[in-house]
Design a protein around this motif. Structure first.
Motif: not given
Length: 337
Positions: A207, A211, A215, A312
């Motif tokens: 995850e 991310s 982004n 992240a």
């Protein structure tokens, strides 16, 4: 301490050099796979595919797979074929996009559809998609196959969504962000996420890398949207104002239309519908984009998503891989300056 995106004053411009140096040996392996798998007894296929693949692209998406694998200290070699699969997916979408858009230039060179025609470009794009799925199947991981195949379908949905929104100046900002999340960011996210799968890391790591890539992809596209109105063909590899003349309703246009007066909104409607596309009209559009702050705010949104990408990476230890991934974000943003 959390890294941040700084202004460029007093600093050397960010680049992909650190990432290229980090993954150079891996990238050579990936390029060998790409060269091998784009071959065919049908001569037009490697000829046309090679025109685009060797056309000066940065290989950013496969490099993200390789750099994320380095971040996780992965010591195997599965990521080489998978990074090649990522590049084939990207290249196939470019071939199809140029046909849909009627583009004449990409990276400063004539597009494949201009040289060989639309049917050949579409069919070679299909060939590259097929090659990418062969590479996924050879890897043997259903999870990897699920991630990359899902990304491929999301990209197609995003492209169709953008096509239906084309020339619709009333498109909302949230709808547009959903489009670029699909058509651009989905592959960035998948390219990063599969590194966690081959390194056998847990869902939290998957995850985090998803991310980061997602982004970064959104920031990358928003910068592209802005510099279409603020650059030139030599810098962009395409003509300045191509989005304007194609009636592509991008975020700068959405913001300028929403903030303009009645005359401004009429201009944008006529421009996006194709009746105001002269050089003078483009100059007026650029003036409106600056006057309403639409370009500045598009860049600010890009910086916001860039910072989310960097954040992240917070859970990962420092080192050359993390630094290179952070600088990749800074490079994506700096292209507008």
């Amino acid at each position: 301490m959390t890294a941040t995106i700084h202004s460029l004053g007093g600093k050397a411009a960010p680049s992909l050099d650190a990432m290229i140096h980090l993954v150079s040996s891996d990238l050579n392996r990936v390029n060998a796979v790409i060269l091998e798998r784009m071959q065919s007894e049908v001569v037009l296929i490697p000829e046309l595919a090679g025109h685009l693949i060797a056309g000066g692209g940065k290989r950013m998406r496969p490099m993200l797979t390789l750099a994320c694998a380095r971040l996780l200290d992965y010591g195997g070699d599965r990521h080489h074929k998978l990074a090649a699969a990522v590049e084939f997916i990207h290249t196939a979408t470019l071939l199809h996009d140029d046909v849909v858009d009627g583009s004449g230039l990409r990276r400063g060179k004539r597009t494949a559809n201009i040289i060989w025609g639309n049917p050949a470009s579409v069919l070679v794009g299909d060939f590259l998609f097929s090659r990418s799925f062969e590479l996924m199947v050879e890897d043997g991981s259903l999870k990897v196959l699920r991630i990359l195949s899902r990304a491929s379908s999301i990209i197609a949905e995003g492209e169709v969504d953008q096509l239906t929104a084309q020339r619709r100046v009333e498109t909302r900002e949230d709808h547009y962000l959903a489009i670029i999340n699909a058509k651009t960011a989905a592959l960035f996210a998948a390219a990063c996420r599969i590194a966690a799968v081959v390194a056998e890391r847990d869902e939290a790591v998957e995850e985090a890398l998803d991310s980061y890539g997602r982004n970064l992809g959104i920031a990358f596209q928003l910068i592209d949207d802005a510099i279409d109105y603020a650059s030139d063909a030599e810098t962009m590899g395409k003509g300045v104002g191509d989005d304007f003349r194609d009636g592509k309703v991008t975020l700068p246009v959405i913001l300028a239309h929403a903030r303009g007066n009645a005359d401004d909104r009429l201009f944008w409607k006529e421009a996006m519908q194709g009746s105001r596309v002269s050089d003078a009209d483009l100059a007026h559009a650029i003036s409106l984009l600056h006057g309403t702050g639409a370009l500045d705010d598009t860049l600010e949104r890009a910086r916001h998503y860039g910072q989310r990408a960097i954040d992240a990476l917070g859970p990962f230890p420092g080192g050359a891989a993390k630094s290179a991934l952070i600088e990749a974000v800074e490079f994506a943003i700096s292209r507008a300056y």
